[in-house]
Design a protein around this motif. Structure first.
Motif, PDB file in Angstrom:
ATOM      1  N   ARG B 133       0.850  -1.203   0.000  1.00 45.92           N
ATOM      2  CA  ARG B 133       0.000   0.000   0.000  1.00 45.92           C
ATOM      3  C   ARG B 133       0.886   1.254   0.000  1.00 45.92           C
ATOM      4  NH1 ARG B 133      -4.361   2.914  -1.402  1.00 45.92           N
ATOM      5  NH2 ARG B 133      -4.943   4.424   0.200  1.00 45.92           N
ATOM      6  N   ALA B 134       1.911   1.249   0.819  1.00 42.46           N
ATOM      7  CA  ALA B 134       2.790   2.417   0.905  1.00 42.46           C
ATOM      8  C   ALA B 134       3.457   2.691  -0.441  1.00 42.46           C
ATOM      9  CB  ALA B 134       3.846   2.194   1.987  1.00 42.46           C
ATOM     10  N   ALA B 135       3.878   1.627  -1.111  1.00 34.57           N
ATOM     11  CA  ALA B 135       4.555   1.802  -2.399  1.00 34.57           C
ATOM     12  C   ALA B 135       3.607   2.388  -3.443  1.00 34.57           C
ATOM     13  CB  ALA B 135       5.097   0.459  -2.880  1.00 34.57           C
ATOM     14  N   SER B 136       2.330   2.068  -3.320  1.00 30.20           N
ATOM     15  CA  SER B 136       1.378   2.542  -4.334  1.00 30.20           C
ATOM     16  C   SER B 136       0.939   3.983  -4.090  1.00 30.20           C
ATOM     17  CB  SER B 136       0.154   1.624  -4.375  1.00 30.20           C
ATOM     18  OG  SER B 136      -0.632   1.800  -3.216  1.00 30.20           O
ATOM     19  N   THR B 137       1.156   4.496  -2.891  1.00 28.08           N
ATOM     20  CA  THR B 137       0.699   5.857  -2.575  1.00 28.08           C
ATOM     21  C   THR B 137       1.841   6.810  -2.242  1.00 28.08           C
ATOM     22  OG1 THR B 137       0.501   5.328  -0.231  1.00 28.08           O
ATOM     23  CG2 THR B 137      -1.460   4.958  -1.606  1.00 28.08           C
ATOM     24  N   SER B 138       3.034   6.269  -2.062  1.00 28.49           N
ATOM     25  CA  SER B 138       4.194   7.041  -1.600  1.00 28.49           C
ATOM     26  C   SER B 138       3.983   7.648  -0.218  1.00 28.49           C
ATOM     27  CB  SER B 138       4.539   8.158  -2.599  1.00 28.49           C
ATOM     28  OG  SER B 138       4.846   7.607  -3.855  1.00 28.49           O
ATOM     29  N   ARG B 139       3.045   7.111   0.532  1.00 29.62           N
ATOM     30  CA  ARG B 139       2.879   7.517   1.937  1.00 29.62           C
ATOM     31  C   ARG B 139       3.344   6.353   2.807  1.00 29.62           C
ATOM     32  NH1 ARG B 139      -0.672  11.801   2.961  1.00 29.62           N
ATOM     33  NH2 ARG B 139      -2.052  12.373   1.235  1.00 29.62           N
ATOM     34  N   GLY B 140       4.152   6.651   3.799  1.00 31.83           N
ATOM     35  CA  GLY B 140       4.603   5.593   4.694  1.00 31.83           C
ATOM     36  C   GLY B 140       3.449   5.005   5.497  1.00 31.83           C
ATOM     37  N   VAL B 141       3.444   3.706   5.669  1.00 30.54           N
ATOM     38  CA  VAL B 141       2.437   3.029   6.497  1.00 30.54           C
ATOM     39  C   VAL B 141       3.179   2.286   7.605  1.00 30.54           C
ATOM     40  CG1 VAL B 141       0.573   1.331   6.563  1.00 30.54           C
ATOM     41  CG2 VAL B 141       0.916   2.718   4.497  1.00 30.54           C
ATOM     42  N   THR B 142       2.778   2.547   8.857  1.00 31.43           N
ATOM     43  CA  THR B 142       3.397   1.862   9.989  1.00 31.43           C
ATOM     44  C   THR B 142       2.327   1.041  10.695  1.00 31.43           C
ATOM     45  OG1 THR B 142       4.856   3.773  10.254  1.00 31.43           O
ATOM     46  CG2 THR B 142       4.825   2.169  12.042  1.00 31.43           C
ATOM     47  N   ILE B 143       2.680  -0.187  11.034  1.00 32.12           N
ATOM     48  CA  ILE B 143       1.729  -1.107  11.652  1.00 32.12           C
ATOM     49  C   ILE B 143       2.266  -1.526  13.023  1.00 32.12           C
ATOM     50  CG2 ILE B 143       0.578  -3.345  11.445  1.00 32.12           C
ATOM     51  CD1 ILE B 143      -0.388  -1.514   9.274  1.00 32.12           C
ATOM     52  N   TYR B 144       1.377  -1.467  14.025  1.00 32.54           N
ATOM     53  CA  TYR B 144       1.761  -1.833  15.389  1.00 32.54           C
ATOM     54  C   TYR B 144       0.937  -3.018  15.876  1.00 32.54           C
ATOM     55  CZ  TYR B 144       3.876   2.812  15.344  1.00 32.54           C
ATOM     56  OH  TYR B 144       4.626   3.910  15.023  1.00 32.54           O
ATOM     57  N   LYS B 145       1.621  -3.969  16.482  1.00 35.03           N
ATOM     58  CA  LYS B 145       0.920  -5.103  17.100  1.00 35.03           C
ATOM     59  C   LYS B 145       0.850  -4.825  18.601  1.00 35.03           C
ATOM     60  CE  LYS B 145       1.202 -10.183  17.320  1.00 35.03           C
ATOM     61  NZ  LYS B 145       2.169 -11.289  17.446  1.00 35.03           N
ATOM     62  N   ASN B 146      -0.105  -3.972  18.962  1.00 38.65           N
ATOM     63  CA  ASN B 146      -0.289  -3.632  20.376  1.00 38.65           C
ATOM     64  C   ASN B 146      -1.779  -3.446  20.631  1.00 38.65           C
ATOM     65  OD1 ASN B 146      -0.882  -1.119  19.269  1.00 38.65           O
ATOM     66  ND2 ASN B 146       0.218  -0.003  20.864  1.00 38.65           N
ATOM     67  N   ASN B 147      -2.148  -2.859  21.764  1.00 39.66           N
ATOM     68  CA  ASN B 147      -3.574  -2.803  22.114  1.00 39.66           C
ATOM     69  C   ASN B 147      -4.035  -1.451  22.619  1.00 39.66           C
ATOM     70  OD1 ASN B 147      -2.530  -5.800  23.259  1.00 39.66           O
ATOM     71  ND2 ASN B 147      -4.277  -5.840  21.871  1.00 39.66           N
ATOM     72  N   THR B 148      -3.234  -0.414  22.490  1.00 34.32           N
ATOM     73  CA  THR B 148      -3.666   0.881  23.015  1.00 34.32           C
ATOM     74  C   THR B 148      -3.071   2.020  22.208  1.00 34.32           C
ATOM     75  OG1 THR B 148      -3.699   2.321  24.948  1.00 34.32           O
ATOM     76  CG2 THR B 148      -1.753   0.952  24.682  1.00 34.32           C
ATOM     77  N   ASP B 149      -3.789   3.159  22.171  1.00 36.27           N
ATOM     78  CA  ASP B 149      -3.214   4.340  21.526  1.00 36.27           C
ATOM     79  C   ASP B 149      -2.729   5.363  22.560  1.00 36.27           C
ATOM     80  OD1 ASP B 149      -5.496   5.627  22.424  1.00 36.27           O
ATOM     81  OD2 ASP B 149      -6.087   6.404  20.465  1.00 36.27           O
TER      82      ASP B 149
END
Lengths: 62, 503
Positions: B133-149
Motif C-alpha cells: 500500500r505504501a509503495a502505491s501511494t508514496s505515503r509511509g504506512v506503519t503497523i503496530y501489534k499492540n492494544n492501546t493508543d
C-alpha cells in the motif's frame, strides 16, 4: 476472485508440520540472560520520533 | 493438547499525512493489497456476536461514543461487505478490516507451536500488504501489534478455544475470573502509563496493555465496557456439543514464549474445567484486582477473596498450575513444555523478574525503557517513553524494538523463520483449516463464500455448502489426506458427499 489459473494448478498444499512436535527452540530452560549486542537496538531507539505516541490515535477496536 | 485454538489480532495503523478519520479506508486498502492466493466473501452462517452463552441475545452491542469524532460526513457509505474487505487466505487465515484496524485471524491450529508460527506469519502478511500500500501511494504506512493508543482507545488481540459445551457457564466464568485477572504476570505486553483512570498516578509501568480497559466481570460486549470474561456464544462448530471461548482481555504478544505460555496455560485451565475441576480462588472484586495486579511490579500485594482471606497474583496462578500438573503432567510434549515454563516463570517472578527479559514482553520492554527513562529523568507517562513503548510493537523488522532485541539474540525463539515462512502460505495439516486452504488455493474460482464452519461452492450449476461444523476433532486428518489427493473439483465434491458433509 484473486486466484490465477497457474496457482490452481499447483501441487497440493504442503502441511506446515506433519506431526505436532515440540517448538523448534527446544524445551524450557532456566533463564540465562546474557547482555546482547545492543548497538543496532540503540540506533533503532534513536530513530523513534519522541512525539509519535502524542500523535498516535486509533479507533476503538474489539 | 488437543483442541482447536486461534488468535485474532487487530493491528494499529498509521499512514503518513493522514489521521484516524482515514483509518477505515486505509485499513481496507492494506487488506486489499494482499497479493497471495485468496478468495473474497465471508460466510456468516451461524455467527451472531450478540448471542450470549448465558442463554440470551442482546438487542445491540455497546460502541465507544468517542469514536464518533472520527466519523466524517465525507466518507461515502459502504456496505458491510465492502468495508470488511474480507480476504480468506490459502493458509486458512482470515484477513480483513475491523473498525479501522487491519485484522489477521490465524487459521485453526491444534498444536501450540503451530499457532505461534501462524501468529508470526500474520505479522509478515500484514506488513507485506502495508508495504505494498505504501509503495502505491508514496505515503509511509506503519503497523503496530499492540492494544492501546495511549489516549483511551483500545483494540483487541483475541484468543479462541474450542471446548465442550457440557461445562456450566457459571462455573466457566467463576473459574476463569481469577485466572484472567492474574494471567498478565506472564502474558502482559507491558505499558508505560495509565489510561481511563482519573486521579490515578499515571507515572507508572504496567504489566498489561489491556487491564485499563476492563470494566465488568462478564459480558458479550467487546467494543465498550469490556469484560474479563467475554460471553459471546459463537462456537463455529456443532452448537450442541461445543463452545468457543472468545478471550478478549489479553494483550498482543511479540514474544513467542509469551504467546505460547498465554495460550497453553489457558488451554490447560479449560482442560481442567472439562475434567470437572473448579477454582478454589474466589476474588471479591475481580475487575479491580485485574487492574491492581497490572500495576504491581513487586508481586507482593495480596487481593481480597470472598470470605475475607487474601491471595497474591502469583499464588492465584499457582493454584491453576498445581491442579494442571497433578492431572496432565506427562500427557504430551506440549503440555509438559507449558507446565515447566509456567512453573519456571512463576518461580523467577518471586525473586528477580529481570531474569525473564528473554521471554516475557513486559519484562523485555521494561528494561529497555527504564534505562532510557532514568538517564533522561522522564516519567513513565512521558510521550517519549510511550513512543518507545509503541516502537516495541512496530512490526517492521528493521524498525521495531522487539525485532531489534530478537536480532540481537536477546529473545528466546520457539519456531524457526522457515517454519514461519511456511505458515505464510500453508495451513496446519491437522485441522479443518487444511481443507479451507486447499480449496482456496486450488479451486478458488468456484468458491462463493467461506467461513470458519463452512464453504459455499458453485459447482455444475448448483450451490453446495461444505458443512465444516463437525470437523473439529483430530480425526479430520484422515479427510485432509483424502482431500490432498483430489485433482478436480468433481473429486472434491464426491469426497464431501461421501463423508456426508454437504447440504
Amino acid at each position: 476472485m484473486m486466484i490465477s489459473g497457474e496457482e490452481r494448478r499447483q501441487a497440493p498444499v504442503a502441511p506446515v508440520s506433519p506431526v505436532r512436535k515440540e517448538g523448534d527452540g527446544g524445551g524450557p530452560s532456566e533463564p540465562d540472560v546474557k547482555r546482547p549486542d545492543t548497538s543496532d537496538l540503540l540506533k533503532r531507539m534513536r530513530r523513534v520520533d519522541p512525539d509519535a505516541a502524542r500523535r498516535y490515535r486509533q479507533r476503538s477496536g474489539q | 493438547m488437543d483442541r482447536l485454538i486461534g488468535i485474532e489480532t487487530e493491528y494499529g495503523i498509521v499512514v503518513d499525512g493522514l489521521s484516524a478519520a482515514d483509518w477505515v479506508n486505509e485499513s481496507m486498502a492494506v487488506v486489499r493489497g494482499y497479493s497471495g492466493s485468496a478468495v473474497q466473501g465471508w460466510n456468516y452462517r451461524g455467527e451472531d456476536a450478540r448471542r450470549d452463552m448465558r442463554g440470551f441475545t442482546v438487542k445491540s452491542l455497546n460502541t465507544n461514543p468517542d469514536d464518533a469524532v472520527f466519523d466524517t460526513a465525507s466518507r461515502h457509505p459502504m456496505s458491510h461487505e465492502e468495508e470488511r474487505s474480507d480476504r480468506i487466505l490459502a493458509n486458512g487465515a482470515r484477513f480483513y478490516n475491523d473498525h479501522g484496524h487491519p485484522e489477521y485471524a490465524t487459521p485453526e491450529c491444534r498444536g501450540l507451536f503451530d499457532l505461534v508460527a501462524h501468529d508470526r506469519a500474520g505479522e509478515r502478511i500484514v506488513l507485506d500488504s502495508a508495504l505494498r500500500r505504501a509503495a502505491s501511494t508514496s505515503r509511509g504506512v506503519t503497523i503496530y501489534k499492540n492494544n492501546t493508543d495511549f489516549h483511551g482507545s483500545s483494540y483487541g488481540t483475541h484468543e479462541g478455544y474450542l471446548m465442550r459445551r457440557s461445562v456450566e457457564t457459571s462455573t466457566l466464568i467463576s473459574t476463569l475470573l481469577p485466572f484472567f485477572a492474574s494471567r498478565c504476570v506472564y502474558a502482559g505486553a507491558g505499558k508505560a502509563g495509565v489510561e481511563n483512570a482519573s486521579g490515578t498516578d499515571a507515572d507508572r509501568y504496567q504489566l498489561s496493555q489491556r487491564a485499563d480497559f476492563v470494566a465488568v466481570e462478564a459480558s458479550v460486549d467487546t467494543l465498550h465496557n469490556r469484560p474479563l470474561v467475554n460471553t459471546r456464544d459463537e462456537p463455529h462448530a456443532t452448537p450442541s456439543k461445543y463452545r468457543r471461548l472468545h478471550v478478549i482481555c489479553g494483550d498482543a504478544n511479540m514474544s513467542e514464549v509469551a504467546t505460547a505460555l498465554k495460550v497453553g496455560s489457558t488451554a490447560l485451565v479449560l482442560q481442567l474445567l472439562e475434567d470437572g475441576w473448579t477454582s478454589p480462588v474466589k476474588l471479591r472484586d475481580p475487575v479491580r484486582t485485574a487492574r491492581n495486579i497490572s500495576r504491581d511490579l513487586s508481586f507482593k500485594l495480596a487481593y481480597e477473596q470472598d470470605g475475607g482471606t487474601s491471595i497474591r497474583a502469583i499464588d492465584m496462578q499457582r493454584a491453576y498450575l498445581t491442579a494442571a500438573e497433578q492431572r496432565f503432567a506427562g500427557c504430551d510434549d506440549e503440555t509438559d513444555w507449558v507446565l515447566q515454563e509456567w512453573r519456571t516463570v512463576l518461580d523467577v517472578l518471586e525473586t528477580d523478574f529481570t531474569k525473564l527479559a528473554d521471554r516475557l514482553d513486559w519484562v523485555a520492554k521494561y528494561l529497555l525503557l527504564d534505562e532510557f527513562r532514568q538517564e533522561e529523568g522522564l516519567p513513565w507517562n512521558d510521550a517519549h517513553i510511550q513512543s518507545l513503548d509503541l516502537a516495541y510493537h512496530n512490526i517492521d523488522r528493521n524498525e521495531g524494538l522487539y525485532y531489534g532485541l530478537e536480532e540481537a539474540g536477546a529473545m528466546r525463539r520457539l519456531v524457526t523463520d522457515s517454519r514461519v515462512d511456511a505458515a505464510v502460505s500453508c495451513p496446519p495439516s491437522d485441522t479443518r483449516a487444511y481443507l479451507r486452504g486447499l480449496i482456496i488455493k486450488r479451486f478458488g474460482s468456484a468458491v462463493k463464500r467461506t467461513g470458519w464452519n463452512g464453504i459455499l461452492f458453485h459447482h455444475n450449476g448448483e450451490d453446495l455448502l461444505f458443512d465444516m461444523n463437525p470437523l473439529v476433532e483430530a480425526n479430520v486428518r484422515v479427510l485432509n489426506e483424502e482431500f490432498a489427493t483430489a485433482q478436480t473439483l468433481d473429486e472434491v465434491v464426491n469426497i464431501i458427499r461421501r463423508n456426508g458433509q454437504s447440504n
